[in-house]
Write a protein that holds these residues in place. Structure first.
Motif: not given
Length: 255
Positions: A29-34, A188-208
């Motif tokens: 779920x993380x952008x492949x450009x990481x 950080x959020x944009x590298x993580x990707x919108x798919x990950x944000x959708x899966x984890x929710x904003x709280x989870x994605x931000x903490x990660x």
């Protein structure tokens, strides 16, 4: 809840065969450009760019295991103060809907537990962070009456045994560093990707994202006060292509 009772609850779950967990590699779920370069608060973060470790793995736990971890985590002393305060706000932790993220990278393990908060007209997230430096909790992304504008999203932390509100939109918050911090959040959020944000929710994605470059667990938990408005309003409305500075200016964190 007494430890013996918690243990009994877990045993019942295990006997019933309800324990379910899912393991997901970052590549799921993380952008492949990481990049493999370690994240840092130095530039190029100034432009909102951030890199995630190539060996990052995230285990996502839900159901009874996450419920048990949440009950255990949110009985810590500081968290009890937070829970008492939330009770005055008529915000109830929904432990049965807890999610635990176990992050592993570079020999480091970080545990993040997030529990939805629900009230008559208010929702939010209770976040607990544990790493080698210790543990801490914060109530973040508190939204009243479905008002998701940046200046209406509240967060609370425990500081010197007192619960206080954090509002990152206020001019005095972080001073000049506020804009820089916002750009890091966007990057950080944009590298993580919108798919990950959708899966984890904003709280989870931000903490990660925060746990990757901040060691102090209290700061990781509180960082959601900046990141949640960026995630739930800035990126959702404008998208990553709009650019970190322009998103942060729209949210009210950059001049």
């Amino acid at each position: 809840m007494p430890v013996k009772r918690l243990a009994a609850v877990l045993v019942v779950f295990l006997i019933l065969g309800l324990t379910i967990s899912s393991v997901v590699a970052t590549s799921d779920f993380v952008s492949k450009s990481t990049s493999s370069a370690p994240p840092t608060l130095e530039c190029p973060c100034c432009l909102g760019n951030i890199s995630l470790q190539a060996d990052l793995k995230v285990q996502e736990l839900k159901g009874p295991v996450a419920y048990f971890k949440a009950l255990r985590a949110f009985n810590a002393e500081d968290v009890l103060k937070m829970r008492e305060y939330l009770h005055t706000k008529i915000l109830v932790p929904m432990y049965e809907n807890a999610t635990t993220l176990v992050m592993k990278y570079n020999g480091t393990t970080v545990e993040i537990v997030k529990v939805p908060l629900v009230g008559p007209t208010t929702v939010g997230q209770l976040i607990y962070v544990k790493n080698k430096r210790g543990e801490a909790a914060a109530a973040i992304g508190i939204i009243e009456n479905n008002n998701t504008s940046p200046n209406s999203i509240k967060s609370y932390v425990v500081e010197n045994d007192v619960v206080r509100e954090i509002n990152p939109i206020k001019p005095q918050f972080f001073g000049w560093f506020k804009c820089h911090t916002c750009e890091v959040a966007v990057g950080g959020l944009c590298v993580l990707g919108t798919a990950a944000i959708s899966r984890l929710g904003c709280a989870g994605a931000c903490a990660l994202v925060a746990a990757l470059f901040i060691e102090n667990p209290a700061v990781v938990a509180a960082w959601g006060s900046v990141c949640i408005p960026v995630c739930s309003w800035g990126i959702r409305v404008y998208g990553c292509d709009y650019g970190a500075y322009r998103i942060c200016k729209a949210v009210g964190m950059c001049g």
